[in-house]
Design an enzyme around this catalytic site. Sequence first.
Site, PDB file in Angstrom:
ATOM      1  N   ASP A   1      30.434 -74.521 -63.215  1.00  0.00           N
ATOM      2  CA  ASP A   1      31.233 -73.729 -62.273  1.00  0.00           C
ATOM      3  C   ASP A   1      31.338 -72.268 -62.717  1.00  0.00           C
ATOM      4  OD1 ASP A   1      33.196 -73.589 -60.012  1.00  0.00           O
ATOM      5  OD2 ASP A   1      34.589 -73.113 -61.642  1.00  0.00           O
TER       6      ASP A   1
ATOM      7  N   GLU B   1      26.546 -72.349 -61.018  1.00  0.00           N
ATOM      8  CA  GLU B   1      26.954 -71.718 -59.762  1.00  0.00           C
ATOM      9  C   GLU B   1      26.839 -70.203 -59.920  1.00  0.00           C
ATOM     10  OE1 GLU B   1      30.868 -71.194 -56.877  1.00  0.00           O
ATOM     11  OE2 GLU B   1      31.088 -71.467 -59.039  1.00  0.00           O
TER      12      GLU B   1
END
Length: 614
Positions: free
Chosen positions: A329, A358
């Site tokens: 993330d 990400e």
Amino acid sequence: MKPFFLVFLLAFASQLNAQKPVLQRIEPLFWYSGMNNPEVQLMVYGKNIGKTAVEINHPGVKIKQAHQVENPDYLFLDLVVGKEAQPGKFTIRFKSADNNELQYAYELKPRNKGIKAQGVGTKDLIYLIMPDRFANGDTGNDVIPGLLDKEIRRDSMYYRHGGDLKGIISKLDYLQELGVTTLWLNPVLTNDMQEASYHGYAQTENYHIDPRFGGNEAYLQLSEALHRRGMKLIKDIVHNHFGLNHWTVVNPPFKNWVNQWPSYTNTNYKDQAIFDPYASDSDKSTMVNGWFVPSMPDMNQHERFVRNYITQSHIWWIEYAGIDGFRLDTYPYNDLNYMAEWAKKITDEFPDFTFFGETWVHGVPNQAAFTEGNVMKQGIDTGLQGVTDFQLHFAIIEALNGDFGWTTGVNKLYSVLASDYVYKNPAKNVIFLDNHDISRFFSVIGEDHDKYKAALSWLLTYRGIPQLYYGAEILMKNFSNPDGLVRSDFPGGWPGDTVDKFTSEGRTPAENEIVDLIKSLAAYRKKYDVLATGKLMHYVPVDGVYVYFRYDDEKTVMVIMNTSGKETTVETSRFTERIKSFSTARNLVTNQQLQDLSGIKIPARNTWVLELGN
């Protein structure tokens, strides 16, 4: 009035009691014998535990160093677990200055001999699930006493809805029939926050699955159930921040456990500052060290204790639960030197393991700069194997919604793919139409069914690792304003739901058409390698028509994407290099046969996936 001596004795006893060490937890919860890296750092926590001396007397296990830090409630123990160390429990003794002794039975477990760390690649089809919103398999864990967020309200996007891991397990038949090979779950670690705890991105534990999802036992059950089916599991992990209620944030080992500022400082969200040759140091520092949001403190990854704590938890989960891949993330907000160190430690321990980050940024160079290989001469090799390919996400939207022009419409898609030379291995990028943070693709394209079929056909035939967001197959819709609107419940996942979209009977004809399209192309991907590992050749778009081929020694697949608003006859003479001696074709979705390839008439806004033959 109490006698003076009694008051004195009570005060003295109280002082002794205050200084007496108390042991509350040790993390990692346990470790493994026979790891490639023989060193592990234990974080020991408890009142005044940092003031103790530590002894271990176990063959093969040695204390390399004990670290006292600012907070006396912490002690960090560097252990060396030699090859001769056998699985089993051993005693760690903590002795205070006044000879009070605490004992803890720490355990070395044998290495996990089951299926694990397989890695995820282009042969896979990833299905992203927000566990709280997919299926409720155990209503008994909806509310857990002692946790802050207790209320279940399915009528609100901000509250928990009760979905859990048992619910996901109950739907594995459905997912496997759809063609899914791999599940990526949004974070499932305990998230004991007062509100919006359902999404998991503000974790308050590192070694415990949220009990409202079923706890560690349910997570193991899911992993084992997937592996029995030949499927895989991706864990969504967060390096950059913890939740404000994480126990190490509430009572940190030292002041700089999280990044400190004179006053609250938010990240500027400007990834450009990291590599910009003209950027100021203050902008770069704000980007990387600023807090993501006030409820998610930014972890100080410059500190080795922070790095060890985070990295070891990830290694532990791979070994413990047999995880096959990680999604990382908010990747650009991390310290990249730490991320390079992290990547090496993960791959040194698990060579086949894969992970993707990400990178919600704008521009191919921006995105590629975070990936492995120092490909942009950015001065660091992060070791990041792949990214969530936002540039292709933006491009497929433009291809289907934009007007065809020199740099617009489907030319945008062509141009982005043509920039793949900047990656060490672009096939490791994950391509997608939507996810938990962005608007549902069906809404973005104006709920146009032809465009949606085109997008899904593209997703399952292009380069990279395809990822579906839960409910994409049943035309779930809405715009991310706020993001909770794209995190609706999957109809049929809860006891008492009046509609069950997990069954063909519960779906509309339009929804079944989409499900069938995904099934057809996913089944073909499984049966033949051409769409997963075959080479790709594409041609400059003409009048809104984009043609590309996937091919290997066994198969050739031709994809024709007509993004224009009119029926078009595609003259194929310019594709002789790939069509060669092929004279017929079969539509892989409709099974329609084409007997003449000299000119292919394709309707407006349609995309055809054709297997070429003779």
